[in-house]
Each structure stands twice: as structure tokens, then as C-alpha cells.
Motif scaffolding. Structure first.
Motif, PDB file in Angstrom:
ATOM      1  N   GLU A  45      -3.910   6.729  -4.987  1.00 36.11           N
ATOM      2  CA  GLU A  45      -4.634   5.736  -4.196  1.00 36.11           C
ATOM      3  C   GLU A  45      -4.577   6.050  -2.705  1.00 36.11           C
ATOM      4  O   GLU A  45      -5.208   5.354  -1.911  1.00 36.11           O
ATOM      5  CB  GLU A  45      -4.033   4.346  -4.428  1.00 36.11           C
ATOM      6  CG  GLU A  45      -4.008   3.919  -5.890  1.00 36.11           C
ATOM      7  CD  GLU A  45      -3.134   2.696  -6.109  1.00 36.11           C
ATOM      8  OE1 GLU A  45      -2.679   2.117  -5.095  1.00 36.11           O
ATOM      9  OE2 GLU A  45      -2.913   2.318  -7.263  1.00 36.11           O
ATOM     10  N   SER A  91       0.827  -1.200   0.000  1.00 40.35           N
ATOM     11  CA  SER A  91       0.000   0.000   0.000  1.00 40.35           C
ATOM     12  C   SER A  91       0.863   1.251   0.000  1.00 40.35           C
ATOM     13  O   SER A  91       2.020   1.238   0.430  1.00 40.35           O
ATOM     14  CB  SER A  91      -0.920   0.002   1.221  1.00 40.35           C
ATOM     15  OG  SER A  91      -0.164   0.124   2.417  1.00 40.35           O
ATOM     16  N   LEU A 141      -6.773  15.472  -3.012  1.00 39.72           N
ATOM     17  CA  LEU A 141      -6.119  14.927  -1.817  1.00 39.72           C
ATOM     18  C   LEU A 141      -5.185  15.956  -1.192  1.00 39.72           C
ATOM     19  O   LEU A 141      -5.179  16.144   0.039  1.00 39.72           O
ATOM     20  CB  LEU A 141      -5.353  13.663  -2.192  1.00 39.72           C
ATOM     21  CG  LEU A 141      -4.546  12.986  -1.092  1.00 39.72           C
ATOM     22  CD1 LEU A 141      -5.477  12.398  -0.043  1.00 39.72           C
ATOM     23  CD2 LEU A 141      -3.649  11.905  -1.681  1.00 39.72           C
ATOM     24  N   LYS A 196      -4.996   7.731   1.022  1.00 44.18           N
ATOM     25  CA  LYS A 196      -6.041   8.341   1.836  1.00 44.18           C
ATOM     26  C   LYS A 196      -5.424   9.481   2.646  1.00 44.18           C
ATOM     27  O   LYS A 196      -4.211   9.638   2.716  1.00 44.18           O
ATOM     28  CB  LYS A 196      -6.660   7.314   2.780  1.00 44.18           C
ATOM     29  CG  LYS A 196      -7.192   6.069   2.095  1.00 44.18           C
ATOM     30  CD  LYS A 196      -8.312   6.381   1.124  1.00 44.18           C
ATOM     31  CE  LYS A 196      -8.859   5.103   0.496  1.00 44.18           C
ATOM     32  NZ  LYS A 196      -9.916   5.392  -0.504  1.00 44.18           N
ATOM     33  N   MET A 197      -6.308  10.267   3.255  1.00 39.38           N
ATOM     34  CA  MET A 197      -5.827  11.420   4.000  1.00 39.38           C
ATOM     35  C   MET A 197      -4.862  11.020   5.120  1.00 39.38           C
ATOM     36  O   MET A 197      -3.799  11.614   5.290  1.00 39.38           O
ATOM     37  CB  MET A 197      -7.022  12.183   4.587  1.00 39.38           C
ATOM     38  CG  MET A 197      -6.638  13.282   5.556  1.00 39.38           C
ATOM     39  SD  MET A 197      -5.519  14.484   4.842  1.00 39.38           S
ATOM     40  CE  MET A 197      -6.545  15.077   3.534  1.00 39.38           C
ATOM     41  N   ASN A 198      -5.217   9.982   5.862  1.00 39.17           N
ATOM     42  CA  ASN A 198      -4.369   9.568   6.983  1.00 39.17           C
ATOM     43  C   ASN A 198      -2.994   9.088   6.525  1.00 39.17           C
ATOM     44  O   ASN A 198      -2.038   9.115   7.308  1.00 39.17           O
ATOM     45  CB  ASN A 198      -5.058   8.467   7.782  1.00 39.17           C
ATOM     46  CG  ASN A 198      -6.258   8.986   8.556  1.00 39.17           C
ATOM     47  OD1 ASN A 198      -6.333  10.170   8.861  1.00 39.17           O
ATOM     48  ND2 ASN A 198      -7.195   8.117   8.860  1.00 39.17           N
ATOM     49  N   ASP A 199      -2.896   8.620   5.289  1.00 38.53           N
ATOM     50  CA  ASP A 199      -1.596   8.177   4.782  1.00 38.53           C
ATOM     51  C   ASP A 199      -0.602   9.333   4.694  1.00 38.53           C
ATOM     52  O   ASP A 199       0.606   9.134   4.853  1.00 38.53           O
ATOM     53  CB  ASP A 199      -1.756   7.528   3.398  1.00 38.53           C
ATOM     54  CG  ASP A 199      -2.599   6.264   3.449  1.00 38.53           C
ATOM     55  OD1 ASP A 199      -2.633   5.618   4.509  1.00 38.53           O
ATOM     56  OD2 ASP A 199      -3.228   5.930   2.429  1.00 38.53           O
TER      57      ASP A 199
END
Length: 588
Positions: A319, A285, A375, A321-324
Motif C-alpha cells: 500500500e 498508514s 514499487l 507510495k514512493m515518498n513513503d
């Protein structure tokens, strides 16, 4: 764990003044020195089974006083004592924990079948084949113990045979797995899930040394029977177990010194993990890649490893996400909480690849960059709340994206508004620099309504918002009015041709003519209200226009009509308290 019990006699070894002896009526006639321990033993049980001791005793002759030095015996005193007790027939218990040292020591002492039938090496070999290699966890424990005797284990084939056994079990279909394994994923219980998960093996091999782990992963990948996502999951589990946790920012001072002692080891672990990531996209990921990149910055790994992580992260950035992206900064020189530089480096790499592959008419490339822009704008809204985030980092990150990436600037406006709200002491120059990234033409009417009332914005930005909002209103009104004129013109032309109405005759009903005139005046008033007359001229009293014109006198608004007179609604709000109602839509 499986065990093998050999011998029937009780343990008669005892220690006295750092000397190990055996309780016996027969005096000892064999002295053996193993490191710092001296053993007083007997020739009659040991020599028939130990080919090495036979040769050494033959060389030394009948001298019983000079000890035979066995300092090089693998496994040291513990392993030698196991071999000696086997010779005496004393009960010993063998397991995966002590098999490697016992086997290597037995090989060293030449306790083979050529010396005596049913010797120690042959019994250990049978235990290894029938018990250790048949079990999953026993094989892992055995492989872990080979680290202390790596050279002996390699030369005797223990390491290779353990790895082959583990690879064979990993490649077994989950439906045929019937041995014990460790699996502690949240929400998983064996009672609830009767089927074996595909990644059942990942936690157990994560307990191995990085070199052993690499051997197993390399062997599994060479067969190409498992999907790359399973390999990526194994790497993720291993990294989580062995690498320092940087998800909460820089570790406390108490753990920094401990980390510095193992820095080289951690660097090697991380670089090895990165080298083993499968080349297929999605094998790991993007959140895992960004986490590795954060750890790489903290450990100070090689530039090539960082570059590879940035490239792989940018490859999958859309791909994320915000927390990434919300990665805490591990740099002691940075005061801001979030690592904005890391996100910026990944975004720069993404845009390099995007420009290399993008086509002006490629809708997919536009969708890709717009997903990333959405993003990033959401990310800017979060990091803007950090009071230690400098304005230039917000600006530099926002300006990286091309114009095509943002069809609207509403989300970017939210980020800027949040930053201005959390940084009330920002200088005028910094405010102007921050707001310069906004394209007022791309703000929605709702955002424009909020912006013209936003006292945090610089005057120049408010004027631009007013101008482009007025231009949009005028364009919309003109677009709506032109079809009506065309309809009237077409009706008049048709009536004149068919002779349905004679314009030379006076109107029969004067009241109707009055009503027609009154309706025309109403239409003009309606047109004025819709915005055909300049917006600011309609709202601003004459007494205030001179003051406002003086404030915007030197401002240049590009794209405007020559001679247009603009007045900021920001000042009007100060005059008209009724216009200061709070806006809706999430802006504050």
C-alpha cells in the motif's frame, strides 16, 4: 476557561525581608513555615477553618514563637497562600490552572465541612463538578496540572474523574459536540465546514503527558465504539508533536545534545505509541509506520519495538507510495542520503510473510508481490541518483525479489542505467555485478534497442541482450511463417484431389512463371530481412567479423544453439555513425 471568584476583601499580603505578613492592626500570633517562606498570620481567621492547624496548635500549646512547619503541603507556598486568603476573606480567583494545587492543599489542611460549613473543600468540589468537568479544555488543563501532584491527584480521584469526563466526550457523536476544541488541519475552517470532524479531539489530547494520553486511549479502546483508524489518527498526531523529526535526515549537531538529554523520554514515548497501535490492518498508514521505524533507529529503542514496526510495515508494504520509502538516513556512519537498509529490512520481512502465505496458483499473491516489485524498482531509480549510494546496496535490494515478481525487467534496467550514469567511475567488476541482476530475456524490444547502444553497459550484457533479442525475433518470425506453409500445403492437397490443376501440363503463360519465381526470391529476401538469417551476420561486414569474434571468443552464453556466432552491436555503433541516434522512451 471558567473561573470562580471567592472573597470580597482586598489583598493585604505583603513581603518584607523574605517574610510574608498581613496588614492588620492586630499583631500576628501564628508563625507558619512553608519551605523557605515564613508567614506571620493570625489564629482567629485560620484555626476555625483548618482542622490540621487546630491540632498542631493544640500540640504546641501557647507558644507563639516556634513556627509550625508545613513543608509537606502539596502545591507549596502558592497553594498555602490561596487557602490562607480564603480564610481571611481576601478575593481569590480559581480556574483549571490552580484548582488542583488549591484542592490538594485544602485537603491537606482539612478544610472540610466537618470543621466548618461552607468550607474551602466544599466550594472547590462544586467548582470542579459544575465547571471544570463540564468543559473540554478545562478538563485537559486540569489533567495537565495533575502531573506535579500525581500522587495526591490519584488518591483524591481528580485524575480518574478527568479521564472519565474526557472519554465520555470523545465517545459523544460529533453532531452533539458543542464545546470548544482545537483543530488546525490544513484546509479546514469552521466557517467552511459546519459539521464537526470525527477526529476533533485528537489535537487537544496530544498536549497531555504520555501516561495520561495512554490512559485515555486505553479507556477509549476498551469501549470499542470508535473505528481503529481514529485511534491511529490520534497516535499519529501525538507522535508528530512529541517525537523528533527525522524526515530531513539526522538532526543538526545543535539539537543532538538536546535530544540526548531527553532520549529516555523519547524512547518511552515511541515504545508506548507502538504498543497502542490497533491490531487491525490499515489502522495507521504504512508511511507513519516507516517514519516511526526511522525514528526508532535514530533513538536506539528496544529490538522488540523495531521488530514490531518492521512486521507491521511489511504487512502493508504493497500500500506504500514512493515518498513513503524515501526516508533519509539518520546514521552518522552512512554517507548515502537514503536509508536503504531500512527499506531492505521491511522488504525481507514482507517476502517472509509472502512465501509463508503464497500459493503457486494464487493470482492474488502474484499481484501482491508484483506491486511491491514495481514499487521497489521505482525506489531504486530514485536512490541510484545519489552519488554516495554503493553499488552493493542496489544489488542486494534488487536481488531480494523472486523471479515471479518481475514479469519484465524494464524498470530495473532504468535503475541500473541511472546508477551507471551517475557513477561514471564505477569499476568493471562492479558494473558486471550490477548488471548481473538483469534478466535480458525479460527486456522489451524498446529497451533492448536502447541497451545495445548503451556504452555504459559491460560487453557481456550487450552480447546477452543481442542474443535474446535475436532469439525472440527468430521465434516470432517462425511463428508467423508456419501458418503460411500449412495453408499452401492444404491448397496443393485440395487441388490435387479435385483435379483443378494438372501439374504435368506445362504452364500456359511463361511470363507468369517468371513472375512467380521473382516473387519467391522476394519472399526469401523478406524472410532474411525479418531475421531468419542471424542478425549479426546480416549487419556486420566480413572485415569486421574476425575482430568482433575475437572480443566475444571466451564468452559463454547459456541457452544458445551450438555454433552460433554472436557479434556485439555496441562495436558496430562505433563503426556506423548513422546508428547513433538518441533513443526514445525515457532512457538516456
Amino acid at each position: 476557561m471558567k473561573f470562580m471568584k471567592l472573597g470580597t476583601k482586598p489583598d493585604t499580603f505583603y513581603t518584607e525581608e523574605a517574610i510574608r505578613s498581613v496588614s492588620s492592626d492586630v499583631p500576628s500570633d501564628l508563625v507558619i513555615q512553608v519551605n523557605n517562606t515564613k508567614y506571620l498570620l493570625h489564629k482567629f481567621p485560620l484555626l476555625p477553618k483548618c482542622g490540621l492547624l487546630q491540632r498542631l496548635c493544640a500540640i504546641s500549646g501557647d507558644s507563639n514563637e516556634d513556627p509550625i512547619a508545613l513543608h509537606d503541603i502539596p502545591g507549596g507556598e502558592e497553594a498555602f497562600e490561596l487557602c490562607a486568603k480564603f480564610c481571611y476573606g481576601i478575593t481569590i480567583n480559581l480556574s483549571a490552572n490552580n484548582f488542583v494545587s488549591a484542592f490538594c492543599a485544602a485537603k491537606f489542611l482539612r478544610m472540610t465541612e466537618s470543621v466548618e460549613k461552607g468550607n474551602f473543600v466544599q466550594k472547590l468540589e462544586s467548582f470542579f463538578t459544575s465547571c471544570v468537568l463540564e468543559g473540554w479544555k478545562d478538563t485537559i488543563i486540569t489533567l495537565q496540572t495533575t502531573k506535579k501532584l500525581s500522587e495526591w491527584s490519584e488518591s483524591l480521584g481528580i485524575t480518574r474523574r478527568c479521564i472519565d469526563s474526557m472519554v465520555e466526550k470523545i465517545l459523544t457523536h460529533p453532531s452533539k459536540v458543542d464545546w470548544s476544541y482545537t483543530y488546525t488541519r490544513p484546509g479546514y475552517t469552521e466557517k467552511r465546514h459546519h459539521s464537526v470532524p470525527k477526529d476533533w479531539w485528537t489535537e487537544d489530547i496530544a498536549s497531555l503527558d504520555i501516561d495520561m494520553f495512554r490512559f485515555i486511549i486505553t479507556a477509549v479502546r476498551s469501549v470499542s465504539m470508535l473505528p481503529p483508524q481514529l485511534i491511529g489518527e490520534a497516535l499519529h498526531v501525538y507522535a508528530y508533536r512529541w517525537l523528533p523529526d527525522t524526515s530531513k535526515g539526522r538532526p543538526p549537531e545543535s539539537s543532538i545534545s538536546q535530544t540526548e538529554e531527553d532520549t529516555d523520554k523519547n524512547k518511552r514515548v515511541l515504545e508506548t505509541i507502538v504498543s497502542m497501535i490497533p491490531p487491525e490492518r490499515g489502522s495507521v498508514s504504512v508511511g507513519f509506520l516507516l517514519g516511526l521505524l526511522s525514528t526508532a533507529n535514530f533513538l536506539g529503542v528496544s529490538h522488540s519495538t523495531k521488530a514490531e514496526l518492521i512486521r507491521r510495515s511489511s504487512w502493508q508494504l504493497e500500500e506504500a507510495k514512493m515518498n513513503d520509502l524515501l526516508i533519509p538516513s539518520c546514521s552518522s556512519s552512512e554517507q548515502n542520503f537514503y536509508d536503504i537498509d531500512l527499506v531492505q529490512s521491511v522488504l525481507e520481512s514482507f517476502l517472509v510473510q509472502w512465501r509463508r502465505q503464497a500459493s503457486p496458483i494464487d493470482s492474488e499473491s502474484r499481484k501482491s508481490v508484483r506491486r511491491v516489485a514495481k514499487l521497489i524498482d521505482s525506489y531504486l531509480q530514485v536512490v541510484s541518483r545519489d552519488i554516495n549510494t554503493p553499488a552493493f546496496k542496489i544489488v542486494s535490494l534488487a536481488e531480494l525479489l523472486p523471479d515471479v515478481a518481475r514479469p519484465e525487467h524494464d524498470e530495473l534496467y532504468k535503475a541500473i542505467n541511472t546508477y551507471l550514469k551517475e557513477h561514471p567511475d564505477l569499476s568493471k567488476a562492479e558494473k558486471k555485478r550490477l548488471c548481473r541482476v538483469l534478466d535480458c530475456k525479460k527486456l522489451s524490444p524498446e529497451v533492448c534497442a536502447h541497451a545495445v547502444r548503451n556504452e555504459r553497459l559491460p560487453l557481456r550484457t550487450v552480447v546477452q541482450v543481442l542474443y535474446y533479442d535475436q532469439e525472440r525475433r527468430t521465434t516470432t518470425t517462425s511463428h508467423n511463417l508456419v501458418p503460411n506453409h500449412e495453408i499452401v500445403h492444404e491448397r496443393d492437397r485440395t487441388e490435387s484431389v479435385t483435379g483443378r490443376e494438372d501439374h504435368s501440363k506445362p504452364m500456359r503463360n511463361p511470363e507468369r512463371q517468371g513472375r512467380h519465381t521473382e516473387g519467391k526470391q522476394s519472399s526469401e529476401a523478406e524472410i532474411i530481412n525479418k531475421g531468419t538469417i542471424p542478425f549479426t551476420e546480416r549487419l556486420t561486414p566480413k572485415s569486421e567479423r574476425k575482430v568482433l569474434r575475437k572480443e566475444v571468443k571466451d564468452m559463454e552464453i547459456t541457452g544458445g544453439t551450438s555454433g552460433s556466432k554472436l557479434v556485439t552491436k555496441k562495436v558496430l555503433v562505433g563503426k556506423n555513425k548513422s546508428d547513433q541516434s538518441p533513443s526514445k522512451g525515457g532512457y538516456s
